[in-house]
Write an enzyme that holds these catalytic residues in place. Sequence first.
Site, PDB file in Angstrom:
ATOM      1  N   GLY A   1       0.816  -1.209   0.000  1.00  0.00           N
ATOM      2  CA  GLY A   1       0.000   0.000   0.000  1.00  0.00           C
ATOM      3  C   GLY A   1       0.850   1.260   0.000  1.00  0.00           C
ATOM      4  O   GLY A   1       0.579   2.216  -0.737  1.00  0.00           O
TER       5      GLY A   1
ATOM      6  N   TYR B   1      -4.291 -20.082   5.569  1.00  0.00           N
ATOM      7  CA  TYR B   1      -4.068 -18.846   4.805  1.00  0.00           C
ATOM      8  C   TYR B   1      -4.140 -19.122   3.308  1.00  0.00           C
ATOM      9  O   TYR B   1      -4.782 -18.385   2.548  1.00  0.00           O
ATOM     10  CB  TYR B   1      -2.699 -18.277   5.185  1.00  0.00           C
ATOM     11  CG  TYR B   1      -2.302 -17.035   4.435  1.00  0.00           C
ATOM     12  CD1 TYR B   1      -2.777 -15.783   4.828  1.00  0.00           C
ATOM     13  CD2 TYR B   1      -1.430 -17.103   3.344  1.00  0.00           C
ATOM     14  CE1 TYR B   1      -2.396 -14.627   4.149  1.00  0.00           C
ATOM     15  CE2 TYR B   1      -1.051 -15.953   2.666  1.00  0.00           C
ATOM     16  CZ  TYR B   1      -1.534 -14.725   3.067  1.00  0.00           C
ATOM     17  OH  TYR B   1      -1.168 -13.591   2.390  1.00  0.00           O
TER      18      TYR B   1
ATOM     19  N   CYS C   1       5.572 -12.354  -6.361  1.00  0.00           N
ATOM     20  CA  CYS C   1       6.622 -13.133  -5.712  1.00  0.00           C
ATOM     21  C   CYS C   1       7.015 -12.392  -4.423  1.00  0.00           C
ATOM     22  O   CYS C   1       6.304 -11.504  -3.972  1.00  0.00           O
ATOM     23  CB  CYS C   1       7.802 -13.355  -6.654  1.00  0.00           C
ATOM     24  SG  CYS C   1       8.655 -11.842  -7.174  1.00  0.00           S
TER      25      CYS C   1
ATOM     26  N   HIS D   1       9.860 -11.247   6.820  1.00  0.00           N
ATOM     27  CA  HIS D   1      10.369 -12.048   5.715  1.00  0.00           C
ATOM     28  C   HIS D   1      11.886 -11.907   5.612  1.00  0.00           C
ATOM     29  O   HIS D   1      12.504 -11.139   6.337  1.00  0.00           O
ATOM     30  CB  HIS D   1       9.659 -11.654   4.422  1.00  0.00           C
ATOM     31  CG  HIS D   1       8.221 -12.059   4.400  1.00  0.00           C
ATOM     32  ND1 HIS D   1       7.187 -11.154   4.348  1.00  0.00           N
ATOM     33  CD2 HIS D   1       7.635 -13.290   4.454  1.00  0.00           C
ATOM     34  CE1 HIS D   1       6.029 -11.804   4.365  1.00  0.00           C
ATOM     35  NE2 HIS D   1       6.279 -13.096   4.426  1.00  0.00           N
TER      36      HIS D   1
END
Length: 317
Positions: free
Chosen positions: A16, A139, A167, A182
């Site tokens: 966003g 999920y 990706c 991540h």
Amino acid sequence: MVKQVILVTGGTGLVGKGIQTVIAQEDKCPDEEWVFLSSKDANLLDEADTRRIFEKHQPTHVIHLAAMVGGLFHNMRANLDFFRNNMMMNDNVLKMSHEFEVKKVVSCLSTCIFPDKTTYPIDETMVHLGPPHDSNFGYSYAKRMIDVMNRGYAQQHGCQFTSVVPCNVFGPHDNFNMENGHVIPGLIHKAYLAKRDEKSFEIWGTGKPLRQFIYSLDLARLFVWVLREYTEVEPIILSVDEADEVPIGDVAQAILKAFDFQGDVIYLTDKADGQFKKTASNAKLRRYLPDFKFTPFSQAIQESVDWFKANYDSARK
């Protein structure tokens, strides 16, 4: 001039914020009004609250980024919560989009939706060809159901609802938590601390697994293109080329170079490497945009590192 109102759910997260940046700096159309929602603006798990936000903004277009997300161990502990919460959120957003006659919805999926047992490279035709990995099945199935609902709304009501599959995304405004974040933001945070504290830098595993990474600003540019130009109901993978797959060890070295880190680097080879590769094909994207230029990986890493250093106190971590 008819004003288009584009409502972005999850508008304050990594993707966003990337879209906000691209719209503000590169790609503003005078007939577009962009509204970026955060979780404080509406509880999308609640149908009445979702309806309230649609009544307030009367969107003509929706980019649906909001989701309950978490790292590997959070998913393993709470697969039912991830399934139910994401199903409710997605159902409310698509139901209200139909009710308020939204012209187009673009939802964000994830490469983890693909079957665990598969061939590579993965492409858009393979989403439903077998169960996802067992660690985050809740999920993954909830995200897959967006594709099912998109097809249902198109077939039954003629709605133009579609989805994209990015990706691995990284960039400014990421979650730099070293436990739940991540790989790239986690390594950036770890490198920052190693340099600050003059300690060695540790990489878990051998550094050999391969991954494709897309810079959040490149993904934002592609999201805007999908919103304006892409007309299929079927999903489209938004990824760098297969040739741009990079070993995790090279990712770490690029981050250390961006920090000008001079200390020792230690590979903890007793730690698990995880899946060796998850190669995705961007052939469909290239058919539409053969000349799209992705930001060079080293430049994108440098910009992400510089952002983290400048915003260390306020960054999510």
